[in-house]
Design a protein around this motif. Sequence first.
Motif, PDB file in Angstrom:
ATOM      1  N   SER A 104      17.499  -3.182  -5.066  1.00  0.00           N
ATOM      2  CA  SER A 104      16.660  -3.704  -3.989  1.00  0.00           C
ATOM      3  C   SER A 104      16.271  -2.606  -3.009  1.00  0.00           C
ATOM      4  O   SER A 104      15.131  -2.543  -2.535  1.00  0.00           O
ATOM      5  N   MET A 105      17.234  -1.736  -2.729  1.00  0.00           N
ATOM      6  CA  MET A 105      16.959  -0.642  -1.798  1.00  0.00           C
ATOM      7  C   MET A 105      15.905   0.299  -2.372  1.00  0.00           C
ATOM      8  O   MET A 105      15.005   0.751  -1.658  1.00  0.00           O
ATOM      9  N   ARG A 106      16.022   0.589  -3.671  1.00  0.00           N
ATOM     10  CA  ARG A 106      15.051   1.497  -4.288  1.00  0.00           C
ATOM     11  C   ARG A 106      13.650   0.892  -4.278  1.00  0.00           C
ATOM     12  O   ARG A 106      12.658   1.579  -4.034  1.00  0.00           O
ATOM     13  N   ALA A 107      13.575  -0.433  -4.535  1.00  0.00           N
ATOM     14  CA  ALA A 107      12.270  -1.099  -4.512  1.00  0.00           C
ATOM     15  C   ALA A 107      11.665  -1.029  -3.121  1.00  0.00           C
ATOM     16  O   ALA A 107      10.469  -0.776  -2.950  1.00  0.00           O
ATOM     17  N   MET A 108      12.508  -1.244  -2.120  1.00  0.00           N
ATOM     18  CA  MET A 108      12.030  -1.189  -0.738  1.00  0.00           C
ATOM     19  C   MET A 108      11.582   0.227  -0.386  1.00  0.00           C
ATOM     20  O   MET A 108      10.531   0.433   0.229  1.00  0.00           O
ATOM     21  N   GLU A 109      12.383   1.218  -0.786  1.00  0.00           N
ATOM     22  CA  GLU A 109      12.037   2.608  -0.498  1.00  0.00           C
ATOM     23  C   GLU A 109      10.729   2.997  -1.179  1.00  0.00           C
ATOM     24  O   GLU A 109       9.895   3.693  -0.592  1.00  0.00           O
ATOM     25  N   ASN A 110      10.529   2.523  -2.422  1.00  0.00           N
ATOM     26  CA  ASN A 110       9.289   2.835  -3.140  1.00  0.00           C
ATOM     27  C   ASN A 110       8.083   2.260  -2.413  1.00  0.00           C
ATOM     28  O   ASN A 110       7.032   2.916  -2.308  1.00  0.00           O
ATOM     29  N   ARG A 111       8.231   1.026  -1.923  1.00  0.00           N
ATOM     30  CA  ARG A 111       7.109   0.404  -1.226  1.00  0.00           C
ATOM     31  C   ARG A 111       6.792   1.153   0.062  1.00  0.00           C
ATOM     32  O   ARG A 111       5.632   1.398   0.396  1.00  0.00           O
ATOM     33  N   TYR A 112       7.832   1.537   0.803  1.00  0.00           N
ATOM     34  CA  TYR A 112       7.597   2.261   2.051  1.00  0.00           C
ATOM     35  C   TYR A 112       7.015   3.650   1.783  1.00  0.00           C
ATOM     36  O   TYR A 112       6.147   4.124   2.526  1.00  0.00           O
ATOM     37  N   ASN A 113       7.469   4.309   0.711  1.00  0.00           N
ATOM     38  CA  ASN A 113       6.898   5.616   0.363  1.00  0.00           C
ATOM     39  C   ASN A 113       5.421   5.490   0.001  1.00  0.00           C
ATOM     40  O   ASN A 113       4.601   6.332   0.379  1.00  0.00           O
ATOM     41  N   PHE A 114       5.103   4.420  -0.743  1.00  0.00           N
ATOM     42  CA  PHE A 114       3.713   4.164  -1.108  1.00  0.00           C
ATOM     43  C   PHE A 114       2.858   3.957   0.143  1.00  0.00           C
ATOM     44  O   PHE A 114       1.775   4.526   0.283  1.00  0.00           O
ATOM     45  N   GLU A 115       3.359   3.142   1.067  1.00  0.00           N
ATOM     46  CA  GLU A 115       2.606   2.868   2.299  1.00  0.00           C
ATOM     47  C   GLU A 115       2.431   4.140   3.122  1.00  0.00           C
ATOM     48  O   GLU A 115       1.346   4.398   3.669  1.00  0.00           O
ATOM     49  N   ASN A 116       3.476   4.950   3.219  1.00  0.00           N
ATOM     50  CA  ASN A 116       3.382   6.196   3.988  1.00  0.00           C
ATOM     51  C   ASN A 116       2.380   7.163   3.371  1.00  0.00           C
ATOM     52  O   ASN A 116       1.636   7.855   4.083  1.00  0.00           O
ATOM     53  N   GLU A 117       2.341   7.207   2.031  1.00  0.00           N
ATOM     54  CA  GLU A 117       1.397   8.101   1.357  1.00  0.00           C
ATOM     55  C   GLU A 117      -0.047   7.637   1.593  1.00  0.00           C
ATOM     56  O   GLU A 117      -0.946   8.443   1.824  1.00  0.00           O
ATOM     57  N   LEU A 118      -0.254   6.318   1.545  1.00  0.00           N
ATOM     58  CA  LEU A 118      -1.582   5.781   1.830  1.00  0.00           C
ATOM     59  C   LEU A 118      -2.008   6.113   3.255  1.00  0.00           C
ATOM     60  O   LEU A 118      -3.157   6.493   3.502  1.00  0.00           O
ATOM     61  N   MET A 119      -1.081   5.959   4.197  1.00  0.00           N
ATOM     62  CA  MET A 119      -1.400   6.234   5.599  1.00  0.00           C
ATOM     63  C   MET A 119      -1.745   7.709   5.794  1.00  0.00           C
ATOM     64  O   MET A 119      -2.680   8.036   6.527  1.00  0.00           O
ATOM     65  N   ARG A 120      -1.011   8.598   5.147  1.00  0.00           N
ATOM     66  CA  ARG A 120      -1.321  10.037   5.255  1.00  0.00           C
ATOM     67  C   ARG A 120      -2.710  10.323   4.706  1.00  0.00           C
ATOM     68  O   ARG A 120      -3.473  11.126   5.274  1.00  0.00           O
ATOM     69  N   ALA A 121      -3.062   9.654   3.591  1.00  0.00           N
ATOM     70  CA  ALA A 121      -4.386   9.875   2.992  1.00  0.00           C
ATOM     71  C   ALA A 121      -5.490   9.417   3.939  1.00  0.00           C
ATOM     72  O   ALA A 121      -6.508  10.093   4.090  1.00  0.00           O
TER      73      ALA A 121
END
Length: 410
Positions: free
Chosen positions: A185-202
Motif C-alpha cells: 500500500s505504501m509503495r502504491a501511494m508513493e508511486n502516485r505521489y511521485n507521478f503527481e510531483n513529476e506532472l507538477m514539475r512538467a
Amino acid sequence: MFYENELQFLCDTFQKCHVKTAILACEELKGSLMNTDLGALFGKTAPERVLIPSAVNRISPRTMYKLTDHFGLCYIYFLLPDFPRPTVLLIGPYLPSSPSPGAALEIGERNGVSPKSQRYLDEYYAGLPVLEQNSHLFLMLNTFCERIWKSPSFSIVDLNNEHQTPASPINEPSHSDNFDDILVSMRAMENRYNFENELMRAVTLGQIHKESMLQATSSDHFFEKRAQDPLRNAKNYSVIMNTLLRKAAEAGGVHPMYLNNVSSDFALRIEQLYSLSQTAGLMREMFRSYCRLVRKHSTNKYSRVVQKTILLVDSDLSADLSLASLAAVQSISPGYLSTVFKKETGKTVSQYIREKRINHAAHLLSTTHLQIQTVALHCGIMDVQYFSKIFKMQTGKTPKEYREAIKHTQ
C-alpha cells in the motif's frame, strides 16, 4: 527515541491523506478534543461539541483509545513511549463513512444546529477525510503501535462504549504478512505521489511534450478508491489534479488572473463527465492547458517591475497604458521603466502593448460579430483609422479583410 523516523513517517502519511495529527502533552489532550473546527464555524453560539469521557484523564500505556463525539467525528489517541513527560499522539477528526444528507441533518438537529447554520455543517463534513474500517492507514497505525510497544498485541478502548477489547485479529502474530500488505500500500501511494510531483514539475516548466506521462490515468485502477462509484473516484481525482496543476502553473510564474478562468472551466467540465472513458482525455487537455499558460504567461524570468508592467497591460488593454501611467503606478520614472523593459523583453513597452492589442483584436474579429470600431475600442484604440493602419502593419490585412479571410476558412 528509537522510533522517531517511523513516527514522522506515520504523521506525514496521515496528513497527506488530509487527516490531522498532533503530538501533545497529556494535559493538553482534553482541550484539543473539545476545540474542533466546529467552533470556528459556529462561533460563540457553538453547541457543546464533544462528550469527554472520564477515561480521558486516565490513559494507560500500550492502549489505543477511540472516541466519537456528538457530531460523529472520530479520534484516536495513545501514549507514546520514551518521552520525558507523558505524551500522546492524537489523530483526527475523521469520518468513518460519508454522511448522507439526511444523517447530517439529524446530527445537526441533535446538537441544536439552526437550519441557517446547517449548510456550514454540511460544508465542514464535505471537507473531512473519510477513513473506512478497512483503510490501509489503520493497518499502518496498528503496525506502528506493535513496533513502538514491542508487542504483537495491545488493548483498544472504545470510550463511547467504555469497553476494552484485547488485540484485534490484525494484531495477532501474523505480523510479517500484515507488514507486507502495508508495504504494498505504501509503495502504491508513493508511486502516485511521485507521478503527481513529476506532472507538477512538467507544468511548472511548461513541458507540454511530457503529456505521455498521463497514459497511466486511462485505467480506473489508478484512482484512489474513496467512493464505490468508479466515475466518482475519477471525478474526485480530476478535481485534485486540477488543483495541483493550477498551483504548479502558478509556481511557473503564471499570475492567478490567467489561472482563475481556466481552473473554473475545468472544475465545471469535471462534474459534467458522464463516462469513465472521458476522464483520460480531459486530464490530458488539462495538462496541456496549464503548460500553455506557463509558456505564454510565465514571468519568472523578469524583474518585479517588468512583471507588474506585463500584468497591468494584460489585465486591461482598453486602459490608459502610456509609459508615463505605467511608470507612475509603480512609482518609478518612465525612463527607468523603458530601459528595464527593453533590456529584459527585447521589446519597447509600446511595441509590447501594440502586439497585445492587435492579437486581441484578431481574436475578437474571428470569434465575434462586433463592429470594427467597437473592436478597436475594446483594444484601447480610439481612432478606427489608426487601428486599421497598425492592424494591417502587423497582420498584412485590414480588419475587414482579416475577418473575411477567417470566414472563408471556417
